[in-house]
Design a protein around this motif. Structure first.
Motif, PDB file in Angstrom:
ATOM      1  N   VAL A  91      19.924 -24.074  77.038  1.00 41.01           N
ATOM      2  CA  VAL A  91      20.763 -24.131  75.825  1.00 41.01           C
ATOM      3  C   VAL A  91      22.219 -23.938  76.263  1.00 41.01           C
ATOM      4  CG1 VAL A  91      21.218 -23.139  73.553  1.00 41.01           C
ATOM      5  CG2 VAL A  91      18.890 -23.100  74.474  1.00 41.01           C
ATOM      6  N   ALA A  92      23.042 -24.923  75.983  1.00 38.47           N
ATOM      7  CA  ALA A  92      24.442 -24.852  76.421  1.00 38.47           C
ATOM      8  C   ALA A  92      25.239 -23.940  75.493  1.00 38.47           C
ATOM      9  CB  ALA A  92      25.046 -26.236  76.418  1.00 38.47           C
ATOM     10  N   TYR A  93      26.360 -23.429  76.000  1.00 42.65           N
ATOM     11  CA  TYR A  93      27.266 -22.654  75.142  1.00 42.65           C
ATOM     12  C   TYR A  93      27.889 -23.588  74.115  1.00 42.65           C
ATOM     13  CZ  TYR A  93      26.963 -18.671  78.322  1.00 42.65           C
ATOM     14  OH  TYR A  93      26.509 -17.623  79.066  1.00 42.65           O
ATOM     15  N   GLN A  94      28.044 -23.086  72.883  1.00 44.01           N
ATOM     16  CA  GLN A  94      28.712 -23.869  71.849  1.00 44.01           C
ATOM     17  C   GLN A  94      30.196 -23.970  72.178  1.00 44.01           C
ATOM     18  OE1 GLN A  94      26.963 -24.630  68.530  1.00 44.01           O
ATOM     19  NE2 GLN A  94      25.279 -24.436  69.955  1.00 44.01           N
ATOM     20  N   TYR A  95      30.705 -22.869  72.733  1.00 39.79           N
ATOM     21  CA  TYR A  95      32.128 -22.852  73.091  1.00 39.79           C
ATOM     22  C   TYR A  95      32.258 -22.191  74.457  1.00 39.79           C
ATOM     23  CZ  TYR A  95      37.135 -21.857  72.837  1.00 39.79           C
ATOM     24  OH  TYR A  95      38.466 -21.790  73.106  1.00 39.79           O
ATOM     25  N   ASN A  96      32.835 -22.924  75.404  1.00 43.94           N
ATOM     26  CA  ASN A  96      32.933 -22.401  76.760  1.00 43.94           C
ATOM     27  C   ASN A  96      34.305 -22.718  77.333  1.00 43.94           C
ATOM     28  OD1 ASN A  96      32.065 -21.120  79.029  1.00 43.94           O
ATOM     29  ND2 ASN A  96      30.615 -22.694  79.669  1.00 43.94           N
ATOM     30  N   GLN A  97      34.825 -21.808  78.146  1.00 45.14           N
ATOM     31  CA  GLN A  97      36.128 -22.057  78.774  1.00 45.14           C
ATOM     32  C   GLN A  97      36.027 -21.896  80.284  1.00 45.14           C
ATOM     33  OE1 GLN A  97      39.901 -21.161  76.805  1.00 45.14           O
ATOM     34  NE2 GLN A  97      38.827 -19.502  75.794  1.00 45.14           N
ATOM     35  N   PRO A  98      35.293 -22.788  80.954  1.00 49.09           N
ATOM     36  CA  PRO A  98      35.099 -22.627  82.396  1.00 49.09           C
ATOM     37  C   PRO A  98      36.400 -22.686  83.198  1.00 49.09           C
ATOM     38  CG  PRO A  98      34.283 -24.757  81.655  1.00 49.09           C
ATOM     39  CD  PRO A  98      34.603 -23.969  80.433  1.00 49.09           C
TER      40      PRO A  98
ATOM     41  N   CYS B  71      26.198  -4.001  77.312  1.00 49.83           N
ATOM     42  CA  CYS B  71      26.848  -4.970  76.422  1.00 49.83           C
ATOM     43  C   CYS B  71      26.978  -6.318  77.119  1.00 49.83           C
ATOM     44  CB  CYS B  71      28.195  -4.455  75.917  1.00 49.83           C
ATOM     45  SG  CYS B  71      29.362  -3.958  77.174  1.00 49.83           S
ATOM     46  N   SER B  72      26.835  -7.362  76.333  1.00 51.00           N
ATOM     47  CA  SER B  72      26.665  -8.670  76.973  1.00 51.00           C
ATOM     48  C   SER B  72      27.081  -9.815  76.073  1.00 51.00           C
ATOM     49  CB  SER B  72      25.197  -8.851  77.348  1.00 51.00           C
ATOM     50  OG  SER B  72      24.394  -8.669  76.196  1.00 51.00           O
ATOM     51  N   MET B  73      28.280  -9.820  75.595  1.00 53.86           N
ATOM     52  CA  MET B  73      28.667 -10.904  74.681  1.00 53.86           C
ATOM     53  C   MET B  73      29.516 -11.958  75.396  1.00 53.86           C
ATOM     54  SD  MET B  73      29.658  -8.897  71.236  1.00 53.86           S
ATOM     55  CE  MET B  73      28.548  -7.770  70.415  1.00 53.86           C
ATOM     56  N   TYR B  74      29.276 -13.195  75.025  1.00 53.90           N
ATOM     57  CA  TYR B  74      30.083 -14.310  75.534  1.00 53.90           C
ATOM     58  C   TYR B  74      31.113 -14.624  74.455  1.00 53.90           C
ATOM     59  CZ  TYR B  74      30.542 -18.084  78.962  1.00 53.90           C
ATOM     60  OH  TYR B  74      30.971 -18.915  79.980  1.00 53.90           O
ATOM     61  N   ILE B  75      32.342 -14.143  74.681  1.00 56.32           N
ATOM     62  CA  ILE B  75      33.371 -14.147  73.635  1.00 56.32           C
ATOM     63  C   ILE B  75      34.411 -15.229  73.914  1.00 56.32           C
ATOM     64  CG2 ILE B  75      35.134 -12.735  72.511  1.00 56.32           C
ATOM     65  CD1 ILE B  75      33.398 -10.277  73.675  1.00 56.32           C
ATOM     66  N   ASN B  76      34.576 -16.119  72.954  1.00 56.24           N
ATOM     67  CA  ASN B  76      35.530 -17.232  73.096  1.00 56.24           C
ATOM     68  C   ASN B  76      35.401 -17.937  74.443  1.00 56.24           C
ATOM     69  OD1 ASN B  76      36.581 -17.267  70.586  1.00 56.24           O
ATOM     70  ND2 ASN B  76      38.484 -16.194  71.083  1.00 56.24           N
ATOM     71  N   GLY B  77      34.176 -18.240  74.816  1.00 51.26           N
ATOM     72  CA  GLY B  77      33.932 -19.027  76.026  1.00 51.26           C
ATOM     73  C   GLY B  77      34.055 -18.277  77.318  1.00 51.26           C
ATOM     74  N   GLN B  78      34.104 -16.936  77.265  1.00 53.37           N
ATOM     75  CA  GLN B  78      34.170 -16.140  78.487  1.00 53.37           C
ATOM     76  C   GLN B  78      33.241 -14.927  78.396  1.00 53.37           C
ATOM     77  OE1 GLN B  78      38.703 -15.965  78.724  1.00 53.37           O
ATOM     78  NE2 GLN B  78      38.107 -15.756  80.871  1.00 53.37           N
ATOM     79  N   ALA B  79      32.566 -14.634  79.507  1.00 55.73           N
ATOM     80  CA  ALA B  79      31.699 -13.462  79.534  1.00 55.73           C
ATOM     81  C   ALA B  79      32.555 -12.216  79.370  1.00 55.73           C
ATOM     82  CB  ALA B  79      30.939 -13.401  80.857  1.00 55.73           C
ATOM     83  N   HIS B  80      32.191 -11.337  78.458  1.00 58.22           N
ATOM     84  CA  HIS B  80      32.925 -10.100  78.149  1.00 58.22           C
ATOM     85  C   HIS B  80      34.329 -10.363  77.609  1.00 58.22           C
ATOM     86  CE1 HIS B  80      29.879  -7.413  79.760  1.00 58.22           C
ATOM     87  NE2 HIS B  80      29.933  -7.971  80.954  1.00 58.22           N
ATOM     88  N   GLY B  81      34.598 -11.604  77.187  1.00 59.96           N
ATOM     89  CA  GLY B  81      35.885 -11.888  76.548  1.00 59.96           C
ATOM     90  C   GLY B  81      37.041 -12.145  77.493  1.00 59.96           C
ATOM     91  N   PRO B  82      38.261 -12.179  76.919  1.00 57.25           N
ATOM     92  CA  PRO B  82      39.409 -12.682  77.684  1.00 57.25           C
ATOM     93  C   PRO B  82      39.971 -11.743  78.764  1.00 57.25           C
ATOM     94  CG  PRO B  82      40.092 -12.026  75.477  1.00 57.25           C
ATOM     95  CD  PRO B  82      38.605 -11.888  75.516  1.00 57.25           C
ATOM     96  N   TRP B  83      39.689 -10.461  78.718  1.00 57.46           N
ATOM     97  CA  TRP B  83      40.297  -9.559  79.702  1.00 57.46           C
ATOM     98  C   TRP B  83      39.548  -9.576  81.033  1.00 57.46           C
ATOM     99  CZ3 TRP B  83      41.408  -4.546  76.350  1.00 57.46           C
ATOM    100  CH2 TRP B  83      42.507  -4.819  75.523  1.00 57.46           C
ATOM    101  N   GLN B  84      40.305  -9.397  82.110  1.00 53.92           N
ATOM    102  CA  GLN B  84      39.719  -9.358  83.458  1.00 53.92           C
ATOM    103  C   GLN B  84      39.150  -7.975  83.761  1.00 53.92           C
ATOM    104  OE1 GLN B  84      41.090 -11.677  86.629  1.00 53.92           O
ATOM    105  NE2 GLN B  84      40.260 -13.014  85.068  1.00 53.92           N
TER     106      GLN B  84
END
Lengths: 222, 255
Positions: A91-98, B71-84
Motif C-alpha cells: 500500500v503506497a503512501y497517499q502523500y510522500n516527500q521522498p 510513536c510512529s506517524m508518517y506526517i506530511n510525507g515524512q516519518a516522524h514529521g518535518p523535524w530532523q
C-alpha cells in the motif's frame, strides 16, 4: 551457510549487484579508452586496428562471454530486486516527500537501468551485430569506423545516444559509491575519496561517450 | 519563540482493522497551541471525536519523551514529521502554522501490517532480535566494568548504534521498505564489543535470515533511513552489517 543461501539472501543479492556493477565500471574504462582512438582523427585507422584486435583475439572473445554474463546478471538481478522491493510496500503512501531525505537518482536506479538496457540493445544492434556478421562470414573489409560514421549521420540517433549517456551518468554517479558501501566500506577518510573518484569517473566517461556521436555528426572527426 | 494558536485541517488514515481497507478522513481542529506536542494535538482531536460520539483515532505512544520508540506517524510525507533527529512525540506544533493541512498515515510496509488506524504491528523487529540480537551470558555477579578494556572508538560506535529505539522510521521511509539500518545498528552494537564476539558470526547470519523472512525489501543505498532516523543512526552501521555478513557468510561451514 551454503553459497546458494548466501547469494539468495538480501545482502548476497546486493553483493552480486555491486560486484557485477564494478566489473561493468571497469569494462567502460576499456570501452571508452578504445573508442577514444577516433579522436586521433586519422580516418579511424588506429581505431579500426584496435577494434579488429578486440573482435579477433580469442582472449578478448572469451572475456566477452564474461562481460555478457555480468551484464545479464546485473540486469536480471536488478529487475528481480525491483520487483521484490515493490512487494515490500503493497500500500503506497497517499502523500510522500521522498525528496526531503534522498536524491532522485538514488531512488531511480531501476528506471535508469531499464533505460540503459534499452539503450544497450539499440547500441548492440548498431555496432555489435555488424561486427559479428563480418567476423563469421570472413568479411575482411568490415570498417567499424565507417559504420560509426554512417550511424551518427542521423540526428535522432544522436539524441538517443545522448539520452543513453545521461542515464549512464546518473546510474554511475550513484552506483559507483553505492557498490563500495555494499561491500562494507564506509570510512571517514576513504568514503569522501570514493565519492570524489566516482564523480570524476562518471563525468569523464560520460563526457567521452557523449563527445563521440557529437564529434562524428558535426564532422569534427573524419 | 512566540506562542500562538492555530486552526488546522487534518487528513488522518482510518482503518477499522487489519483486514479492512482504509482511507483518509478529514478533521478540523481549532485553537491548537504552538506549545503542544503533536500527540497532544491528537489527544485534543480524540476528545473532540469522543464528544461527537465518534470512534477516536488509534495511535501508538508510550513515553512521550522520545526514547521508547512507540510513536510512529508518517506526517506530511515524512516519518516522524518535518523535524530532523526527532520522534513524533517530540514534534511540537510550532512546526506548523495556522491554516495548514497535515496528512497523517501509518508506517507502510508489508512487514508492518496496519492493525488499526495509525497502529502497525512491529513484532517483525522483535523476531529479528530474537534471532540473535542479544548476548548469551551466564547469570551471576556483574563483571567489573573496567575488567575488560575496550577501545574508546569502538565503545563510542557501539553506544551510537545502541541509541536505536527500534521505531521503524527507517523501514517506513525507505522506498524499498528495507530494515537494514535497524538490523545494522543491532548487529553493530554487539559485534563491536568483546561481549558480542562469541556469537558474532551466527548473530549476523540469523538476524539477516529473519529479516529476509519477514518480507522487508532490499537496501539500495538511498540513505533516506539515516536522514529520517530520530536517533541519527549512521549508515556506517549498514556498511558494517554488509561486511559482517560477507565475512560470516563466506567463512561459515554449516549448511
Amino acid at each position: 551457510m551454503t553459497f546458494k543461501h548466501f547469494f539468495t539472501s538480501s545482502i548476497g543479492k546486493k553483493f552480486s549487484m555491486a560486484f557485477t556493477g564494478l566489473f561493468l565500471i571497469l569494462f567502460l574504462i576499456v570501452h571508452a579508452g578504445i573508442n577514444s582512438c577516433i579522436f586521433l582523427n586519422d580516418h579511424g585507422i588506429t581505431f579500426n586496428k584496435v577494434a579488429r584486435f578486440m573482435s579477433h583475439n580469442w582472449i578478448m572473445r572469451f572475456m566477452e562471454i564474461g562481460l555478457f554474463a555480468g551484464l545479464i546478471l546485473h540486469a536480471v538481478q536488478g529487475l528481480l530486486l525491483w520487483k521484490q522491493n515493490n512487494k515490500a510496500r503493497p500500500v503506497a503512501y497517499q502523500y510522500n516527500q521522498p525528496s526531503k531525505n534522498s536524491s532522485w537518482y538514488s531512488r531511480s536506479m531501476g528506471i535508469l537501468g531499464t533505460l540503459l538496457l534499452l539503450f544497450i540493445i539499440l547500441h548492440l544492434s548498431h555496432f555489435y551485430v555488424g561486427t559479428k556478421i563480418a567476423l563469421y562470414s570472413g568479411d575482411t573489409t568490415h570498417n567499424l569506423f565507417k559504420e560509426m560514421d554512417d550511424v551518427f549521420k542521423n540526428l535522432w540517433i544522436i539524441v538517443l545516444y545522448l539520452c543513453g549517456v545521461i542515464a549512464l551518468f546518473w546510474h554511475l554517479y550513484h552506483g559507483f559509491q553505492s557498490a563500495f558501501q555494499t561491500f562494507g566500506i564506509h570510512h571517514k577518510k576513504y568514503t569522501p575519496l570514493i565519492k570524489m573518484l566516482g564523480t570524476g569517473y562518471a563525468i569523464i566517461i560520460c563526457l567521452l561517450f557523449a563527445l563521440m556521436p557529437i564529434a562524428m555528426y558535426l564532422n569534427w572527426i573524419q | 519563540m512566540e506562542h500562538y494558536h492555530m486552526n488546522l485541517t487534518l487528513k488522518v488514515w482510518r482503518q477499522k482493522n487489519a483486514k479492512m481497507k482504509g482511507n483518509l478522513e478529514t478533521y478540523k481542529v481549532k485553537d491548537i497551541s504552538s506549545e503542544m506536542s503533536f500527540l497532544e494535538m491528537f489527544d485534543v482531536l480524540n476528545e473532540q471525536l469522543i464528544i461527537e460520539g465518534k470512534e477516536p483515532i488509534a495511535f501508538d505512544h508510550d513515553c512521550r519523551e522520545g526514547i521508547c520508540g512507540m510513536c510512529s506517524m508518517y506526517i506530511n510525507g515524512q516519518a516522524h514529521g518535518p523535524w530532523q533527529n526527532n520522534t513524533t512525540c517530540q514534534l511540537h506544533m510550532r512546526a506548523f502554522k495556522d491554516g495548514d493541512t497535515i496528512v497523517v498515515e501509518p508506517w507502510r510496509s508489508s512487514a508492518f501490517p496496519v492493525l488499526k488506524d495509525l497502529v502497525v504491528d512491529r513484532s517483525s523487529f522483535d523476531r529479528i532480535i530474537q534471532a540473535g540480537g542479544y548476548i548469551s551470558v551466564n547469570t551471576g555477579n556483574a563483571v567489573d566494568a573496567n575488567a575488560m578494556p575496550i577501545d574508546k572508538k569502538d565503545a563510542d560506535n557501539a553506544f551510537m548504534a545502541a541509541a536505536c529505539i527500534g521505531c521503524g522510521a527507517c523501514v517506513a521511509t525507505c522506498k524499498n521498505g528495507s530494515a537494514m539500518l535497524f538490523v545494522g545498528a543491532k548487529v553493530s552494537q554487539l559485534s563491536l564489543l568483546p561481549q558480542g564476539e562469541p556469537e558474532r558470526e551466527s548473530r549476523v547470519l540469523n538476524m539477516v535470515a529473519q529479516m529476509d523472512k519477514e518480507g522487508f525489501g532490499n537496501c539500495t543505498n538511498t540513505y533516506a533511513c539515516e536522514a529520517e532516523c530520530p536517533k541519527g543512526i549512521s549508515i556506517a552501521n549498514i556498511a558494517r552489517l554488509n561486511s559482517e555478513f560477507l565475512i560470516a557468510g563466506l567463512s561459515n561451514e554449516e549448511n
